[in-house]
Structures are given as structure tokens and as C-alpha cells.
Design an enzyme around this catalytic site. Structure first.
Site, PDB file in Angstrom:
ATOM      1  CG  ASP A 163     -22.157   5.248 -31.944  1.00  0.00           C
ATOM      2  OD1 ASP A 163     -23.309   5.190 -32.415  1.00  0.00           O
ATOM      3  OD2 ASP A 163     -21.728   4.409 -31.127  1.00  0.00           O
TER       4      ASP A 163
ATOM      5  CD  GLU B 235     -25.891   0.039 -32.293  1.00  0.00           C
ATOM      6  OE1 GLU B 235     -26.471  -1.055 -32.329  1.00  0.00           O
ATOM      7  OE2 GLU B 235     -24.780   0.218 -32.837  1.00  0.00           O
TER       8      GLU B 235
ATOM      9  CG  HIS C 203     -18.824  -3.322 -37.628  1.00  0.00           C
ATOM     10  ND1 HIS C 203     -18.978  -3.815 -36.349  1.00  0.00           N
ATOM     11  CD2 HIS C 203     -19.757  -2.341 -37.741  1.00  0.00           C
ATOM     12  CE1 HIS C 203     -19.957  -3.170 -35.730  1.00  0.00           C
ATOM     13  NE2 HIS C 203     -20.446  -2.266 -36.573  1.00  0.00           N
TER      14      HIS C 203
END
Length: 381
Positions: free
Chosen positions: A72, A136, A354
């Protein structure tokens, strides 16, 4: 037999839009790859979350090396700010772009490819296990925890585990994680007496109480660090009351702090510390202060030993660098695995995780597969 290309597998995984908690086809893809290589695969879905358990070899083997990771990913954010399709896996100047390229579809692809090649060419006396979750980046309630619960119920076990999260700050091979700090968030709610701001003596100002409490918490450090950990940290993340006017003292205010604590503390001891300070300020000000606390993980340490030495030797052999054994950074699913078996984390450089234009150097994906393959060979030698 042709070796499994970890960069190609990374690209295929990136093209699965598995924004947490969506599976996006990523675990189904891995299940097909691993099943074709002779792994016994089981979907361990729970609470609407997809998880995959894959084992090659004997159930309950005396030597069972495990890899843990997740497919994920966090949301894309501003898609227009990306220079490449976030789910396109485009390669530009040797870099593969995409959400999850670093965190951590490349890591999953590298350990899956290493495991497949290893069992095909050097079938071990034991088991190779892959425990991969789709939860996660989210709440993590039904991800690795669900896999470990299922393993305990089924008599499945890993004797040692490597979590493939990105661990290197700047250069490939420079750092592995032998532990992690605990994480705790506390939401304070202060309730006083509303009043006119021109007559503060007739009110009990919850904001004044919260400011005093925040000052106390920042003025008293939890510790100065321990043998393997830096000092614990406290961050004030918000103080608010939603008051739209200036001539009214509000009746209620809130403040939130996040604490990352080392192995000198437990979540319970830090909670007691917070509540003690809140009680002292409440007694002084006459403002009631309630504390709601969520502990997302306890601190843990896998003491330097055989597992960390095994990983360090493999990293040095493939990169020329001896990785520093660190406990820095945030939390990971290793906080759950540590209750099952000794666990260490090692993976790629995490500079772009990210971020917009998250990307991974393609050559490093192949290098990481080589490291994981060497670890397997040495572990079962």
C-alpha cells in the site's frame, strides 16, 4: 532459468494503484509470481484489508527466514505537480518514477525476486517466508498484525525476519535499523469557565492552563538518551479552541502532543508522566484537564548480534559500506514483528518517499536484490 527482474516487478507493482487501504491488484500480482515459483500462498485478509502470506519449504522449519513489507502507498497529493504519471513507472535518466517506488514497492520486488531465484537455484533446508501487507501506511490494525495472528493460529513461524523498508538516508548501504522508538499521541481537553475577556478573574481560562501545561512538558525532557537510542522527543502539534471572537474567554480548549520515546520508557510510563503534569496544572489553575492517549507502538531493540552481523556482511559485500546500526526515524511494522522473532530493517535510500515525483534509482533495485540474495545464501549456508 531466467532470473526474476526486480526492476520489472517494481514497475508492475507501481502500476497497481494501491493507495491505502486499496489492494489495487498488487498482492494478486505477487501471489501469481510466487505461486509460479512454488511458494504456498495464502491471502490473509481481515477487516477489509488484503494481506499475503507466502512460504517455500516446510511449515514450522527449524530455519525459516522471513521478509516483511507492504504494497500500500500514501495518496499522490497534487497530481499536477508530478512530472511523471504517479502510477506509470516511467524511467528517466536511470530513475523509475511512481508512488511507492521507494516506499516500498521496490523493496518488496527486490526481496520477492531474491527469494524466487534462491529457492529455484539453491533449494534450502528450511523455509523462506514472505509476509506482505496492504495496510502499513494506514491504521495498520489489520495488516502485519493480522498476518502474525494468522501465523500463530496456523503454527507458521519465522526464525528471523528482515523488513525491507527504505533505511538509508543518502547512500545505498549506509544504515540498517536494529530498533525503533515508541510513538504516542496525547489529546488534552481543558474545561474551565467562560467569561468576558475584560474580567478574566471571573473566568477560568482553559487556554492559559494548556499553555502552562505545554511549557511544563517542554521544560522537562524525558531523558538524555540510552545506549542505542537518542533522547526521546516531544512535539506540540496543535493548541486550539475555535474561538471566533476576542472578547470572550472560551470554556474549552484542546492541545495535542506527539512523543517518540526510547527504550527507557514504555507507553504506560509516558502516559503516567503526561497525566501527572496535567493533574498538577489542573490543581494549580482550577481548570479540569482530561487526557486521551493512543500508543501506536512501543520502543524495541534487536540487540546487535548474529542477524545484524549477517545483514551487515551482505551489505558490505555488495556496496562496500558497513551499515550503521541505527534506531532513528519513525515507526514501521517491525514493531509488530519483534514479538514474533528477531527483526532488522534494511532497504533502499528513502530520500523521496512520500514526496511528489517519488523515484528510485533502477540500479539500486538490482543491488538490493543482490544483497537480499546474499543474505539468504549465507543464512542457509
Amino acid at each position: 532459468m531466467t532470473p526474476l527482474d526486480p526492476a520489472d516487478l517494481t514497475a508492475r507493482l507501481i502500476r497497481c494503484a494501491s493507495v491505502t487501504p486499496a489492494e489495487g491488484g498488487a498482492l494478486s500480482l505477487l501471489q501469481g509470481v510466487l505461486s509460479d515459483a512454488g511458494f504456498d500462498c495464502t491471502r490473509v485478509d481481515r477487516g477489509g484489508i488484503a494481506n499475503l502470506y507466502a512460504r517455500w519449504g516446510t511449515k514450522g522449519a527449524n530455519k525459516a527466514f522471513g521478509f516483511n513489507g507492504h504494497t500500500d502507498v500514501v495518496p499522490v497529493g497534487d497530481a499536477a505537480a508530478w512530472t511523471q504519471d504517479p502510477f506509470g513507472a516511467a524511467v528517466v535518466d536511470g530513475w523509475m518514477y511512481g508512488r511507492g517506488a521507494t516506499d516500498m514497492k521496490s523493496g518488496v520486488a527486490a526481496f520477492a525476486a531474491a527469494a524466487v531465484d534462491f529457492v529455484r537455484t539453491t533449494p534450502p533446508d528450511g523455509a523462506v517466508i514472505l509476509a506482505i501487507t496492504g495496510d502499513e501506511e494506514g491504521e495498520a490494525e489489520h495488516g502485519t498484525v493480522a498476518l502474525l495472528d494468522w501465523m500463530a493460529a496456523q503454527g507458521e513461524r519465522m526464525t528471523h525476519c528482515l523488513v525491507g523498508e527504505p533505511t538509508c538516508p543518502d547512500e545505498m548501504g549506509e544504515m540498517m535499523k536494529i530498533g525503533r522508538r515508541g510513538s504516542l499521541t496525547c489529546w488534552f481537553t481543558a474545561t474551565g469557565v467562560q467569561g468576558h475577556s475584560a474580567y478574566p478573574h471571573r473566568a477560568k481560562n482553559p487556554m492559559s492552563a494548556l499553555v502552562q501545561l505545554m511549557a511544563r512538558l517542554e521544560a522537562e525532557p524525558l531523558d538524555q538518551g540510552s545506549a542505542h537510542f537518542d533522547a526521546s522527543t516531544l512535539a506540540i502539534t496543535t493548541i486550539d479552541c475555535g474561538n471566533p471572537v476576542t472578547n470572550v474567554i472560551p470554556a474549552r480548549g484542546t492541545a495535542t502532543v506527539n512523543i517518540r520515546f526510547n527504550d527507557l520508557h514504555s507507553g504506560a510510563s509516558v502516559s503516567d508522566w503526561l497525566r501527572g503534569h496535567a493533574a498538577a496544572v489542573a490543581a494549580k489553575t482550577g481548570v479540569a484537564i482530561a487526557a486521551r492517549i493512543s500508543i501506536s507502538g512501543e520502543s524495541f531493540l534487536t540487540p546487535p548480534g548474529a542477524l545484524s552481523a549477517l545483514i551487515a556482511r551482505a551489505v558490505e559485500a555488495e556496496t562496500g559500506r558497513v551499515p550503521v546500526a541505527s534506531t532513528s526515524g519513525g515507526t514501521s511494522d517491525a514493531r509488530f514483528v519483534k514479538d514474533h522473532c528477531p527483526v532488522v530493517e534494511f532497504g533502499l535510500v528513502g530520500r523521496t518517499m512520500h514526496q511528489v515525483d517519488e523515484r528510485v534509482e533502477v540500479a539500486q533495485i538490482h543491488q538490493l536484490k543482490a544483497i537480499y540474495g546474499r543474505i539468504l545464501r549465507d543464512y542457509f549456508a
